[in-house]
Design an enzyme around this catalytic site. Structure first.
Site: not given
Ligand code: 13P
Ligand code: ZN
Length: 269
Positions: A119, A142, A214
């Site tokens: 991300e 996130h 999400h």
């Molecule tokens: P990453 O492991 O690449 O950080 O991805 C996790 C995620 O939540 C993608 O939205």
């Molecule tokens: Zn995610």
């Protein structure tokens, strides 16, 4: 093994703060497998020696030019790395990157060549926006909170500010500590620039935004504050769900009661 954190107590403290929050995300059940990501702008802590450190990765395109991030440094969770591992061993599950002078590429400089989160587009675009407007916000979180993500599966909650007022009305603290409310981003492909662009547009109005079906993104001065906003919103969602499970629709605080909170805490309209 040598670490960029050696003899840099302020940087070590920043990374320890990320590790602490990563542990909370796992404990909360918001971070299945590699779910979620964290980046922190550490440019203010990058001394001469850091600025002279050699790249330990290839030059990697970001996919977009970030005009406000020239020569900036970020601590980034690694892609596919687990929050519960980041909590215990932050420098093995994350890396420090430098944005090159062309503002379009980055290199990893420490400690290990751990590829940054998938991300990164959203994270860097958010940092670019915040830095560009002279904000002191340095952290992007996130994560995948169960209760709040579940609420985005109901189209009623996706209309502008419906969820904001509902969550504010569950407990006075939510309006006080998440005063701008919760922006909604219609579903977009994870890791895409479409998702990144939509996220940045909402940052003009909100510090916390939901990615439909999400997860959630929060920006703040530091990662603890970003976590606290999500935690407060999740608490409100829990109160709502608990009342529903008890078999009734919660009354919620009235608009007048919420307005009193706004005035008492000197919050923006
Ligand atoms: P990453 O492991 O690449 O950080 O991805 C996790 C995620 O939540 C993608 O939205
Ligand atoms: Zn995610």
């Amino acid at each position: 093994m040598k670490s960029i954190l050696d003899n840099r107590p302020l940087l070590a403290e920043k990374v320890a703060e990320v590790a602490e929050v990563a542990g909370y995300l796992w404990q909360k059940g918001w971070a299945e497998r590699n779910g979620g990501n964290i980046t922190v702008n550490i440019t203010a802590l990058a001394d001469e020696e850091i600025r002279n450190m050699q790249a330990i990765s290839d030059i990697t395109p970001i996919g977009r030019t970030m005009p406000h991030l020239k020569g900036c440094y970020f601590f980034c969770k690694g892609t596919n790395k687990r929050m519960r591992d980041l909590a215990r061993k932050p420098m093995e599950n994350a890396s420090v990157i430098r944005i090159l002078d062309d503002c379009s590429n980055y290199v990893i400089i420490a400690d290990n060549p751990v590829k940054p989160t998938s991300e990164l587009a959203s994270h860097l675009l958010m940092h670019n926006y915040m830095t560009g407007k002279g904000s002191n916000y340095k952290a992007v979180l996130h994560t995948h909170p169960i209760d709040l993500v579940a609420m985005t599966h109901n189209s009623i909650f996706l209309e502008k500010d419906i969820l904001t007022y509902l969550l504010w009305s569950m407990i006075p603290e939510t309006r006080a500590f998440c005063p701008k409310g919760l922006g909604i981003i219609p579903y977009e492909m994870p890791s895409s620039f479409d998702l990144a662009d939509a996220t940045v547009r909402e940052l003009e109005e909100y510090d916390v935004v939901m990615w439909e079906k999400h997860g959630i993104c929060a920006v703040s001065e530091n990662i603890t504050e970003a976590f606290d906003m999500v935690d407060t919103l999740s608490k409100s969602a829990q109160i709502y769900l608990t009342a529903k499970q008890m078999g009734f629709e919660p009354d919620g605080m009235s608009l007048m009661q919420m307005e009193e909170i706004r005035i008492a805490f000197n919050l923006p309209k």
